[in-house]
Motif scaffolding. Structure first.
Motif, PDB file in Angstrom:
ATOM      1  N   GLN A  23      -7.700  -1.149   5.951  1.00  0.00           N
ATOM      2  CA  GLN A  23      -6.851  -0.245   6.734  1.00  0.00           C
ATOM      3  C   GLN A  23      -5.452  -0.829   6.907  1.00  0.00           C
ATOM      4  N   ALA A  26      -1.882   0.580   5.461  1.00  0.00           N
ATOM      5  CA  ALA A  26      -0.735   0.819   6.353  1.00  0.00           C
ATOM      6  C   ALA A  26       0.514   0.133   5.803  1.00  0.00           C
ATOM      7  N   ARG A  27       0.361  -1.051   5.253  1.00  0.00           N
ATOM      8  CA  ARG A  27       1.507  -1.772   4.681  1.00  0.00           C
ATOM      9  C   ARG A  27       2.022  -1.034   3.450  1.00  0.00           C
ATOM     10  N   GLU A  40       1.675   2.125   2.864  1.00  0.00           N
ATOM     11  CA  GLU A  40       2.282   3.364   3.374  1.00  0.00           C
ATOM     12  C   GLU A  40       3.700   3.114   3.885  1.00  0.00           C
ATOM     13  N   THR A  84      10.259   2.681  13.193  1.00  0.00           N
ATOM     14  CA  THR A  84       9.405   2.707  12.015  1.00  0.00           C
ATOM     15  C   THR A  84      10.228   2.425  10.769  1.00  0.00           C
TER      16      THR A  84
END
Length: 143
Positions: free
Chosen positions: A121, A125-126, A128, A33
């Motif tokens: 969404q 996410a990007r 985040e 991650t």
């Protein structure tokens, strides 16, 4: 002997496969991650903010105001990283954030949804991922 060799090969394949599986799952998931967060930051932010987030990207000198040092958010916030505020600034679509004066930073929420065609969404996410990366590079007092 042919059977021993065959069992030896099968055993080696099983061990390699088990070792590969173990390495893929036993290491911290954060590593993968963190690498993808770093890559997303590099792709969208580093030309202005620099790979280290210190505002020294290759196009930074072309701005009226030099891009900020993104490693100082926590230090300026009493040692606590302001994740929600950072998330809103990166997204940029909230009108009250734009009213605080001119910003040369793209409105990434719009850029991800409209220019790149991502779903809401996927855009979140990007954003985040960028927030996680920024949190990981914070300088805090005493460090």
């Amino acid at each position: 002997s042919a059977m021993k060799r065959m069992l030896g090969i099968v055993g080696a394949v099983v061990l390699v496969a088990a070792g590969t599986t173990w390495r893929a799952t036993a290491g911290p998931v954060q590593t993968a991650t963190a690498e993808s967060d770093r890559a997303i930051f590099a792709r969208y932010c580093s030309s202005c903010h620099g790979r280290s987030g210190r505002g020294d990207g290759p196009v930074a000198d072309g701005f009226r105001m030099r891009p900020g040092d993104l490693t100082q958010f926590a230090r300026r916030n009493g040692g606590s990283f302001p994740a929600e505020q950072t998330r809103r600034i990166i997204d940029g679509r909230e009108a009250h954030l734009r009213s605080h004066g001119p910003s040369e930073m793209p409105v990434w929420g719009d850029a991800f949804v409209k220019r790149e065609g991502l779903s809401e969404q996927a855009a979140r996410a990007r954003i985040e991922a960028i927030v996680r990366f920024l949190e990981s590079i914070q300088e805090r007092s005493g460090h």
